[in-house]
Scaffold this motif. Structure first.
Motif, short mmCIF file in Angstrom:
data_model
loop_
_atom_site.label_atom_id
_atom_site.label_comp_id
_atom_site.label_asym_id
_atom_site.label_seq_id
_atom_site.Cartn_x
_atom_site.Cartn_y
_atom_site.Cartn_z
N SER A 31 -1.62 2.67 8.31
CA SER A 31 -0.64 1.72 7.77
C SER A 31 0.08 0.98 8.90
O SER A 31 0.34 -0.22 8.81
N VAL A 68 -6.21 2.17 1.39
CA VAL A 68 -5.16 1.21 1.75
C VAL A 68 -4.67 0.43 0.54
O VAL A 68 -3.53 -0.05 0.52
N GLN A 111 -1.19 7.47 1.51
CA GLN A 111 -2.12 6.68 0.70
C GLN A 111 -3.52 7.27 0.84
O GLN A 111 -3.91 7.67 1.94
#
Ligand code: PLP
Length: 649
Positions: free
Chosen positions: A85, A50, A47
């Motif tokens: 994450s 986020v 990513q």
């Protein structure tokens, strides 16, 4: 089936990327961060922000780009967005659990520095974790010094575990005086006196925790870190004495944390539940005794599913998710607090493995493959002198598939024949040429037995040792002692698999050896098809092909525990991120050079060059080499000093 291919369960039926993903159980262990593309390449999902959906990038493509930049394998790829994450997942897990149960307390995670002390990790944990007041756990003076330099957030915890001397305690107290929330956890009975003395000398009110030895049984390889016989923490009796000492010194208000740790990698929720209940009971009793208890610190133990099988009985698996863990812990703590009529505490966990394991991948290039049938069939001498010998005749029959023996009998007879002829060779009865011919016949016989088996109909007790015996010997450009220490030391399982061609059937079995001259220098266990195998299903690799394996989930403990066996040093490491939709390589850390590793073991590279120069000059004087050859030798020696410790391609 061609001569060089083994029959394998994976080659039967249709084979594609999905069947490969199922066989290697990628979904089970990847945490959603890795997958396989239709073209058979391992994908990593990253990513940029986020809030962005994860984007897929091909690992072979990343490796290719890094090689073009001159970064050689072995390569450690680090993915900061995966770390972020995982940190977010942990905090969201507790937030959801609190919402679900209407829990009134808070959650404060701390990252145990020992799990991955790399600068980039600590920086990431403190920057990204600041929104959650994510703190740090230090188990030694150097770790504490890193923690107090990095952590700026007074709402995050710095938990001091481990054995402490006066200097350690001083640093913790001074950092507290400067506004950081540092808690000194009393691990041994005598530590409290140091804290009393130093707090008085420095004029600080200390913040103290007690580590207790729980009586609940731990589970898993690290179970001895918890329980009554753990070397860490206080028994119930010592804990009570410590409480009374604090009371008698009028310092009961210092005590605000109960700490316990049942060992790493606890595979089931039952063990976590019983430890949490016991710790929560002690917590509420300490509250009732008048201590200002606020933090219930449950230590580490949150497991990673290395096998991907969700198995409660395996030390390599985890039968629960991050959300199951946080919900169970919350429910149990809430139940105990409510029963005791005390406020719901701030739950603290020191989850290290679960935070960083997915973050790094080790890329290993296979640089050579030895095959028994090539070595022994294609290039060996032909036939044997003693063709009338019935044992040799039997070997021939087995090799031709005409012996009429059952597979188990055939392999046994073949092994007996070979061993009797080895004895004859040692006694001087047959020549080297004849013995080589018999060896060749033996491998033909065993390969023939194997090729005629139906794997589905064959007992694994017979099949697996046979596959191990016939497996290709693959040589990877890495050191297990440096990069996969737990695989060597405690037989820990890591997912290891090819990162390319996974849409093509796997037709070989291989055992992966490293570069060290040590028979332990190999990966012994491979998770595949839900089981732990002694060999790895692979492709047939052509000469000059760049064929890479990935060892996944290596972000916890492996870099930290590494050693310099055979003087193979740190691997090249690099962070891989997405910036403006594209891959960006940041935080490149060059692996050790030969000069680096030599200096770690107290050699002086400059002195070594001087010594070599003397040798070369003497050789010129004695007429062994020309001055030009001396120059070439010296240049090579100096270039070697500056080079990577692994094999260069
Ligand atoms: N806290 C303490 C006191 C530990 O000793 C350990 C590791 O053994 C941890 C936390 C981290 O455990 P885990 O990696 O299982 O989360």
């Amino acid at each position: 089936m061609s001569l060089t291919e083994h029959p394998s369960p994976v080659t039967t039926g249709d084979w594609n990327s999905q069947t490969a993903a199922d066989a290697f159980n990628v979904q089970g262990w990847s945490g959603g961060f890795f997958g396989i593309s239709d073209s058979g390449e391992i994908l990593v999902y990253l990513q940029e922000e986020v809030t962005d959906p994860p984007k897929a990038f091909s690992l072979p493509h990343i490796v290719e780009q890094l090689r073009a930049r001159g970064l050689e394998d072995p390569l450690l790829l680090r993915f900061p967005s995966i770390l972020e994450s995982r940190i977010r997942g942990l905090h969201e897990g507790f937030r959801n659990a609190f919402e679900k149960t209407n829990y009134k307390g808070e959650y404060r995670g701390v990252f145990p520095i020992k799990v991955n002390q790399q600068q980039r990790v600590i920086e990431e944990v403190t920057i990204f974790g600041s929104q959650f007041h994510f703190g740090l756990e230090a188990g030694s003076k150097p770790e504490l010094m890193a923690a107090i330099a990095y952590l700026k957030d007074p709402n995050a915890l710095i938990v001091c575990n481990g054995y402490k001397d006066r200097q350690f305690v001083d640093l913790a107290l001074l950092a507290r005086k400067m506004g950081l929330n540092v808690i000194i956890v009393i691990e041994t009975a005598h530590e409290l006196q140091i804290v009393f003395d130093r707090a008085k000398a420095l004029n600080v009110e200390a913040s103290v925790g007690i580590r207790v030895k729980l009586t609940s049984e731990g589970e898993g390889y690290w179970a001895k870190s918890g329980g009554e016989h753990s070397p860490f923490g206080l028994t119930y009796a010592q804990l009570f004495e410590t409480l009374e000492r604090l009371r008698s010194e009028d310092k009961l208000h210092w005590l605000n944390m109960l700490h316990c740790h049942q060992g790493s990698q606890i595979p089931n929720l039952e063990t976590i539940e019983s430890a949490t209940r016991e710790a929560a009971r002690i917590f509420v009793e300490l509250q009732k005794e008048g201590a200002s208890m606020r933090y219930l610190n449950l230590g580490g133990g949150l497991a990673v599913d290395y096998m991907g099988t969700c198995n409660s009985g395996s030390h390599h698996s985890a039968a629960y998710s991050l959300n199951d863990y946080s919900l169970k812990v919350t429910q149990v703590v809430q139940e105990v607090a409510r029963e005791a009529g005390v406020e719901e505490p701030t739950i603290v966990t020191e989850s290290g493995r679960a935070t960083t394991a997915h973050y790094s991948v080790l890329i290993i290039k296979l640089i050579d493959v030895d095959r028994f049938e090539e070595v022994f069939s294609d290039h060996g001498p032909n036939g044997t002198a003693d063709s009338a010998n019935p044992e040799i005749e039997l070997l021939r029959q087995i090799a031709a598939g005409k012996s009429g023996l059952k597979p188990e009998e055939a392999t046994l007879e073949a092994a007996k024949a070979r061993s009797r002829h080895r004895e004859r060779f040692i006694q001087g009865e047959i020549s080297l040429k004849d013995q080589a011919g018999i060896e060749k016949l033996y491998w033909q016989a065993v390969t023939s037995v194997y090729r005629n088996l139906d794997p589905a109909e064959t007992s694994p007790d017979f099949l697996e040792p046979l596959e191990r015996q016939l497996a290709d010997q693959c040589y990877g450009n890495f050191s297990i002692f440096q990069s996969l220490a737990d695989s060597w030391a405690i037989d820990q399982i890591f997912p290891v698999l090819p990162i390319q061609r996974l849409n093509e059937p796997l037709t070989r079995y291989g055992v992966v050896h490293d570069l060290t001259c040590d028979c332990d220098g190999m990966i012994k266990h491979y998770p595949y098809d839900g089981a732990i195998r002694g060999n790895l299903p692979l492709h047939s690799i052509s000469k000059n092909e760049d064929y890479y394996l990935g060892a996944f989930l290596v972000g916890a403990y492996q870099e930290t525990l590494s050693d310099l066996h055979n003087l193979f040093g740190d691997a090249n490491a690099i962070s891989v991120e997405v910036v403006d939709g594209k891959l960006e390589f940041t935080s490149e850390v060059e692996g050790d050079t030969v000069a680096d590793v030599l200096s770690y073991v107290e050699h002086d590279p400059k002195q070594l060059i001087r010594d070599f120069r003397r040798l070369a000059e003497a050789a010129v004087n004695e007429g062994r080499v020309s001055p030009a050859e001396r120059k070439r030798a010296l240049d090579a020696y100096k270039a070697g000093m500056a080079s990577y410790t692994y094999i260069s391609s």
